[in-house]
Motif scaffolding. Structure first.
Motif, PDB file in Angstrom:
ATOM      1  N   PRO A 166       1.231  -1.244   0.114  1.00 26.61           N
ATOM      2  CA  PRO A 166       0.162   0.174  -0.060  1.00 26.61           C
ATOM      3  C   PRO A 166       1.268   1.516   0.085  1.00 26.61           C
ATOM      4  O   PRO A 166       2.162   1.000   0.042  1.00 26.61           O
ATOM      5  CB  PRO A 166      -0.360   0.027   1.181  1.00 26.61           C
ATOM      6  CG  PRO A 166      -0.342  -0.440   2.160  1.00 26.61           C
ATOM      7  CD  PRO A 166       0.738  -2.298   1.396  1.00 26.61           C
ATOM      8  N   SER A 167       0.322   2.593  -0.179  1.00 34.48           N
ATOM      9  CA  SER A 167       0.219   3.672  -0.497  1.00 34.48           C
ATOM     10  C   SER A 167       1.428   3.804   1.120  1.00 34.48           C
ATOM     11  O   SER A 167       1.665   3.795   2.140  1.00 34.48           O
ATOM     12  CB  SER A 167       0.158   4.729  -0.832  1.00 34.48           C
ATOM     13  OG  SER A 167       0.852   5.937  -1.003  1.00 34.48           O
ATOM     14  N   GLY A 168       2.787   4.791   0.801  1.00 36.56           N
ATOM     15  CA  GLY A 168       3.820   4.627   2.340  1.00 36.56           C
ATOM     16  C   GLY A 168       4.426   3.558   2.964  1.00 36.56           C
ATOM     17  O   GLY A 168       4.797   3.914   3.650  1.00 36.56           O
ATOM     18  N   CYS A 169       4.315   2.473   2.201  1.00 34.06           N
ATOM     19  CA  CYS A 169       4.788   1.511   2.500  1.00 34.06           C
ATOM     20  C   CYS A 169       6.512   1.702   2.816  1.00 34.06           C
ATOM     21  O   CYS A 169       7.007  -0.009   3.446  1.00 34.06           O
ATOM     22  CB  CYS A 169       4.164  -0.003   2.696  1.00 34.06           C
ATOM     23  SG  CYS A 169       4.886  -0.422   0.444  1.00 34.06           S
ATOM     24  N   GLY A 170       7.523   1.974   1.811  1.00 34.49           N
ATOM     25  CA  GLY A 170       8.321   1.908   1.519  1.00 34.49           C
ATOM     26  C   GLY A 170       9.149   1.680   0.123  1.00 34.49           C
ATOM     27  O   GLY A 170      10.306   1.286   0.337  1.00 34.49           O
ATOM     28  N   LYS A 171       7.845   1.123  -0.872  1.00 34.98           N
ATOM     29  CA  LYS A 171       8.585   0.715  -2.013  1.00 34.98           C
ATOM     30  C   LYS A 171       9.504   1.910  -2.788  1.00 34.98           C
ATOM     31  O   LYS A 171      10.894   1.272  -2.626  1.00 34.98           O
ATOM     32  CB  LYS A 171       7.082   0.303  -2.621  1.00 34.98           C
ATOM     33  CG  LYS A 171       6.138  -0.338  -2.560  1.00 34.98           C
ATOM     34  CD  LYS A 171       4.856  -1.016  -3.042  1.00 34.98           C
ATOM     35  CE  LYS A 171       4.334   0.774  -4.136  1.00 34.98           C
ATOM     36  NZ  LYS A 171       3.383   1.385  -2.471  1.00 34.98           N
ATOM     37  N   THR A 172       9.103   2.988  -2.839  1.00 33.09           N
ATOM     38  CA  THR A 172       9.896   3.871  -3.219  1.00 33.09           C
ATOM     39  C   THR A 172      10.783   4.076  -2.358  1.00 33.09           C
ATOM     40  O   THR A 172      12.574   3.604  -3.346  1.00 33.09           O
ATOM     41  CB  THR A 172       9.137   5.014  -2.704  1.00 33.09           C
ATOM     42  OG1 THR A 172       8.072   5.057  -4.115  1.00 33.09           O
ATOM     43  CG2 THR A 172      10.530   5.873  -3.753  1.00 33.09           C
ATOM     44  N   THR A 173      11.009   3.561  -1.014  1.00 28.32           N
ATOM     45  CA  THR A 173      12.421   3.832  -0.183  1.00 28.32           C
ATOM     46  C   THR A 173      13.953   2.877  -0.933  1.00 28.32           C
ATOM     47  O   THR A 173      14.681   3.215  -0.692  1.00 28.32           O
ATOM     48  CB  THR A 173      11.856   3.906   1.655  1.00 28.32           C
ATOM     49  OG1 THR A 173      11.092   4.853   1.778  1.00 28.32           O
ATOM     50  CG2 THR A 173      13.378   4.172   1.710  1.00 28.32           C
ATOM     51  N   THR A 174      13.097   1.607  -0.681  1.00 25.53           N
ATOM     52  CA  THR A 174      13.718   0.462  -1.701  1.00 25.53           C
ATOM     53  C   THR A 174      14.234   0.918  -2.368  1.00 25.53           C
ATOM     54  O   THR A 174      15.769  -0.122  -2.386  1.00 25.53           O
ATOM     55  CB  THR A 174      12.795  -1.114  -0.766  1.00 25.53           C
ATOM     56  OG1 THR A 174      11.787  -0.414   0.373  1.00 25.53           O
ATOM     57  CG2 THR A 174      13.135  -1.518  -1.253  1.00 25.53           C
ATOM     58  N   PHE A 210      11.509   7.247 -12.665  1.00 22.83           N
ATOM     59  CA  PHE A 210      11.155   7.622 -11.413  1.00 22.83           C
ATOM     60  C   PHE A 210       9.728   7.806 -11.534  1.00 22.83           C
ATOM     61  O   PHE A 210       9.483   8.023 -12.635  1.00 22.83           O
ATOM     62  CB  PHE A 210      12.044   9.012 -11.573  1.00 22.83           C
ATOM     63  CG  PHE A 210      13.116   8.775 -11.448  1.00 22.83           C
ATOM     64  CD1 PHE A 210      13.976   9.564  -9.842  1.00 22.83           C
ATOM     65  CD2 PHE A 210      14.841   9.191 -12.091  1.00 22.83           C
ATOM     66  CE1 PHE A 210      15.130   8.746  -9.444  1.00 22.83           C
ATOM     67  CE2 PHE A 210      15.646   8.717 -11.593  1.00 22.83           C
ATOM     68  CZ  PHE A 210      15.703   8.702 -10.095  1.00 22.83           C
ATOM     69  N   GLN A 211       9.430   7.544 -10.177  1.00 26.14           N
ATOM     70  CA  GLN A 211       7.531   7.815  -9.884  1.00 26.14           C
ATOM     71  C   GLN A 211       7.271   8.889 -10.941  1.00 26.14           C
ATOM     72  O   GLN A 211       6.322   9.025 -11.308  1.00 26.14           O
ATOM     73  CB  GLN A 211       7.577   7.914  -8.578  1.00 26.14           C
ATOM     74  CG  GLN A 211       6.268   7.397  -8.191  1.00 26.14           C
ATOM     75  CD  GLN A 211       6.098   6.865  -6.813  1.00 26.14           C
ATOM     76  OE1 GLN A 211       7.005   7.262  -5.841  1.00 26.14           O
ATOM     77  NE2 GLN A 211       5.175   6.621  -6.499  1.00 26.14           N
ATOM     78  N   ARG A 212       8.384  10.451 -11.356  1.00 27.23           N
ATOM     79  CA  ARG A 212       7.727  11.574 -11.323  1.00 27.23           C
ATOM     80  C   ARG A 212       8.234  11.322 -12.865  1.00 27.23           C
ATOM     81  O   ARG A 212       8.965  13.090 -12.811  1.00 27.23           O
ATOM     82  CB  ARG A 212       7.375  12.113 -10.887  1.00 27.23           C
ATOM     83  CG  ARG A 212       6.091  12.052  -9.603  1.00 27.23           C
ATOM     84  CD  ARG A 212       6.109  13.067  -8.874  1.00 27.23           C
ATOM     85  NE  ARG A 212       7.250  12.835  -7.829  1.00 27.23           N
ATOM     86  CZ  ARG A 212       7.776  13.430  -7.506  1.00 27.23           C
ATOM     87  NH1 ARG A 212       7.947  14.686  -7.361  1.00 27.23           N
ATOM     88  NH2 ARG A 212       8.660  13.785  -6.047  1.00 27.23           N
TER      89      ARG A 212
HETATM   90  N1  LIG Z   1      12.821  12.658   3.011  1.00 21.53           N
HETATM   91  C1  LIG Z   1      12.308  11.651   3.683  1.00 21.53           C
HETATM   92  N2  LIG Z   1      12.225  12.287   4.431  1.00 21.53           N
HETATM   93  C2  LIG Z   1      10.713  11.849   5.729  1.00 21.53           C
HETATM   94  N3  LIG Z   1      10.351  11.084   4.968  1.00 21.53           N
HETATM   95  C3  LIG Z   1      10.135  10.416   3.844  1.00 21.53           C
HETATM   96  C4  LIG Z   1      10.781  10.518   3.447  1.00 21.53           C
HETATM   97  N4  LIG Z   1      11.081   9.969   2.324  1.00 21.53           N
HETATM   98  C5  LIG Z   1       9.730   8.981   2.490  1.00 21.53           C
HETATM   99  N5  LIG Z   1       9.102   8.984   3.974  1.00 21.53           N
HETATM  100  C6  LIG Z   1       7.838   8.486   4.864  1.00 21.53           C
HETATM  101  O1  LIG Z   1       8.502   7.199   4.352  1.00 21.53           O
HETATM  102  C7  LIG Z   1       7.432   6.517   4.069  1.00 21.53           C
HETATM  103  C8  LIG Z   1       7.600   5.484   3.214  1.00 21.53           C
HETATM  104  O2  LIG Z   1       7.533   6.333   1.441  1.00 21.53           O
HETATM  105  P1  LIG Z   1       7.960   5.495   0.039  1.00 21.53           P
HETATM  106  O3  LIG Z   1       7.316   6.492  -0.765  1.00 21.53           O
HETATM  107  O4  LIG Z   1       9.077   4.701   0.343  1.00 21.53           O
HETATM  108  O5  LIG Z   1       6.279   4.929   0.068  1.00 21.53           O
HETATM  109  P2  LIG Z   1       5.888   4.337  -0.775  1.00 21.53           P
HETATM  110  O6  LIG Z   1       5.339   2.670  -0.437  1.00 21.53           O
HETATM  111  O7  LIG Z   1       6.597   4.424  -2.158  1.00 21.53           O
HETATM  112  O8  LIG Z   1       4.412   4.946  -1.516  1.00 21.53           O
HETATM  113  P3  LIG Z   1       3.847   4.952  -2.718  1.00 21.53           P
HETATM  114  O9  LIG Z   1       3.231   4.084  -3.051  1.00 21.53           O
HETATM  115  O10 LIG Z   1       2.341   6.119  -1.816  1.00 21.53           O
HETATM  116  O11 LIG Z   1       4.427   5.635  -3.081  1.00 21.53           O
HETATM  117  C9  LIG Z   1       6.208   7.357   3.971  1.00 21.53           C
HETATM  118  O12 LIG Z   1       6.016   7.539   5.654  1.00 21.53           O
HETATM  119  C10 LIG Z   1       7.354   8.456   3.950  1.00 21.53           C
HETATM  120  O13 LIG Z   1       6.017  10.191   4.091  1.00 21.53           O
END
Ligand SMILES: Nc1ncnc2c1ncn2[C@@H]1O[C@H](COP(=O)(O)OP(=O)(O)OP(=O)(O)O)[C@@H](O)[C@H]1O
Ligand SMILES: [Mg+2]
Lengths: 347, 274
Positions: A40-48, A84-86
């Motif tokens: 789901p959104s915000g689970c950390g996919k992009t961060t990984t 990239f996502q955007r």
């Molecule tokens: N640079 C940052 N500083 C602070 N918090 C961050 C930063 N980048 C991401 N986060 C937080 O880390 C969490 C995971 O973010 P991430 O972007 O990895 O989610 P996601 O799974 O890719 O979501 P989505 O599907 O909405 O793109 C979110 O709660 C976000 O707010």
């Protein structure tokens, strides 16, 4: 060498301003594999993905590439490319210049560059767009330029962050097939991020289901769909009925005030469990012939099947069936042992 | 247009404070009063082309150019530091750039006078550590210093505001495609910041060419610039005709350079240049 490991994440965790975002991620990716991070959104996919790409440093843990530690190697030295996502296209360059950016840096022969750019434009169906400025493109076209810009470098690994998010359903389906073909043809490892479970199921070799920064399950689409490890995965991958139950003994579970045979064993006697039943596995039969009985609350036509809500003993069953039962009719419900999935309670 | 009347006060304002004075300047520059009354003449324009005045113009253009280049060389890195996310004290630094702009231009320049004077702060310090006093004031260096000091914010701010608008993910995309930090700057950051650079150059060069306060205070009157020349005509020699002609020529020069600049700016926005 198709099963050779190319990337491994070891005990990765990431904290943003004291908020843990990734917790102890362990994952390996094989060469030529199509791996999808799903959650789901915000689970950390992009961060990984950003940690693999080198745009974010993990708080703890290591990233290995072909066995070598690349945790502290800057992005431009990594043999992978990102969509990239955007999109992140260069606004001061036209479509061809955008796609040629990586090749120009490698100082490849101009003629060859031109040829490769043209091939890429054909591949993503943007013939004749060379000189267009990127602002003049639609969201979907920009996304395809972003894909072409990364692919043209023929990286070992391509990271894609929801690359089809801006496309309409038809174009998205088309591009899904296209991307899958490209991946097979060029033999590139794809690490693909999406929150669309259907997309994940159709495209991936391996799915990594994540929630709140924790990997919930890693497996093939079939494994994940048929054998979800916990209620979260079951719920996220396709729709599910998730019901509280009690494991009476091995192969016998009680829920909805009825004891059902099942195929699971190894629980404590009378252990509380989550019972997961897919909507298409809830079989409606004429009144009196079912294991339990219920009343139809609502009916929705969904194209191929009907989606019905059936109330029984305080439980609302989500049912998918090609046959419709009228609202307020009383029906019997059968669930076969094969279709009952028992899961340990997480919480 | 329905609400056209809203524009009327501005039109009146424009007419009274811009159009009429301009007409007066044109009028003064092409007429002179003789015994037969007011007659048409081009002698003021002709006079401008005497070598001594051309020298003044060239000197003005030259000093303004030097100052603009120095402002750019100092201002661009400063703007980059201000725009970088990692820099912790950026609010303080930004304030330091902006605060002098809140103070009166004249006061700021006088402040330099007390610093650079024969018995000023710097020379006192120099002689205190046993070195001979230096001639810091009343030379070209002092004038350029004054211009750079006064106009630097006008270079930094436009560049800064363009730089902070550059999407971080675009820079990451460039790194992803194999660009090291120098290539990222050369191929992405700098081209994208060009509109800011162009408006920074415009905003420094124009006032630098026409300034008369800085050159009079820090140049001590030995460095007559075009601004000083105009000022003299109106305040001291009473030659309003010549002063008007000079002003008009200056205005044409400025309009001309602005036209070139704006054309350049448009092109660089379209990405046609790079
Ligand atoms: N640079 C940052 N500083 C602070 N918090 C961050 C930063 N980048 C991401 N986060 C937080 O880390 C969490 C995971 O973010 P991430 O972007 O990895 O989610 P996601 O799974 O890719 O979501 P989505 O599907 O909405 O793109 C979110 O709660 C976000 O707010
Ligand atoms: Mg994301």
């Amino acid at each position: 060498m198709t099963n050779h490991e190319i990337i491994r994440l070891v005990d990765i965790s990431k904290t943003f301003d004291d908020t843990p975002v990734l917790k102890n991620i362990n994952l390996y990716i094989r060469r030529n594999e199509f791996v999808t991070l799903l959650g789901p959104s915000g689970c950390g996919k992009t961060t990984t993905l950003r940690i693999i790409g080198g745009f974010e440093e993990p708080t703890t843990g290591k990233v290995l590439f072909e066995g070598k530690d690349i945790t502290n190697i800057p992005p431009y030295k990594r043999k992978l490319n990102t969509v990239f996502q955007r999109y992140a296209l260069f606004p001061h360059m036209d479509v061809a210049e955008n796609i040629a950016f990586g090749l120009n840096i490698k100082k490849i022969d101009k003629k060859l560059i031109k040829e490769k750019v043209e091939n890429m434009l054909n591949l993503v169906n943007l013939q004749g767009f060379e000189k267009r400025s990127v602002d003049s493109l639609s969201g979907g076209q920009q996304q395809r330029v972003a894909i072409a810009r990364a692919l043209v470098n023929e990286p070992d690994v391509l990271l894609l962050d929801e690359p089809l998010g801006a496309l309409d359903l038809k174009l998205r389906k088309g591009m899904q097939i296209e991307l899958k073909n490209i991946q097979k043809k060029l033999g590139i490892t794809f690490v693909y991020v999406t929150h669309d479970q259907e997309e994940a199921l159709t495209m991936s070799d391996t799915i990594v289901v994540m929630n709140e920064g924790v990997i919930q399950q890693i497996g093939t689409p079939i494994d994940i769909y048929n054998e979800p490890k916990n209620a979260f995965v079951a719920d996220f991958i396709g729709e599910s009925n998730i019901i509280d139950g009690v494991m009476i003994e091995d192969y016998l579970v009680e829920f909805a005030n009825h004891r059902f045979k099942c195929l699971d064993s190894g629980f404590e006697p009378n252990e509380n469990v989550d019972v997961v039943v897919r909507p298409e596995d809830v079989k409606l039969v004429p009144k009196g012939q079912g294991m339990i009985e219920g009343r139809v609350l609502s009916v929705l036509f969904k194209g191929v099947h009907y989606e019905m809500l059936v109330q029984s003993n305080g439980i609302k069953w989500l049912v998918h069936s090609t046959l419709m039962e009228p609202v307020d009719s009383i029906v019997g419900i059968n669930i076969l042992p094969d279709d009952i999935h028992i899961m340990k309670k997480v919480r | 247009m329905k609400k056209g009347w809203i524009a009327y006060p501005y039109v009146v304002w424009l007419v009274i404070f811009i159009f009429v004075p301009l007409l007066l300047i044109v009028f003064y520059s092409v007429t002179k009063t003789t015994d037969e009354g007011i007659v048409f003449t081009l002698e003021y324009f002709k006079r401008f082309f005497e070598p001594i005045y051309i020298m003044v113009l060239l000197r003005s253009l030259y000093l303004a150019l030097i100052s603009t280049i120095i402002c750019l060389l100092l201002g661009y890195p400063l703007a980059m530091i201000l725009a970088s996310k990692e820099f912790r004290h950026k609010r303080v630094l930004l304030l330091l750039v902006v605060i002098p702009m809140w103070m009166n231009f004249l006061l700021r320049t006088y402040a330099w006078l007390t610093l650079l004077e024969k018995n000023g702060v710097i020379n006192t310090f120099i002689s205190f550590i046993g070195l001979p006093k230096m001639e810091l004031l009343y030379n070209q260096g002092a004038v350029v210093l004054g211009m750079v000091y006064n106009f630097l914010p006008f270079m930094v701010l436009p560049i800064y505001s363009v730089l902070i608008k550059i999407d971080k993910s675009i820079i990451e995309a460039a790194e992803d495609l194999g660009a090291n930090s120098r290539t990222v700057f050369r191929k992405v950051i700098f081209p994208l910041s060009l509109p800011g650079v162009v408006s920074g150059i415009t905003m420094v060069y124009m006032p630098a060419v026409t300034t008369f306060v800085i050159s009079r205070l820090l140049g001590g009157g030995q460095f007559t610039l075009i601004g000083n020349l105009i000022e003299q005509q109106f305040l001291y020699t009473g030659e309003w005709g010549f002063g008007s002609a000079l002003s008009l020529l200056m205005m044409i020069l400025i309009l001309f350079s602005m036209a070139i600049m704006s054309k350049y700016e448009k092109e660089s926005e379209g990405g046609g240049l790079f």
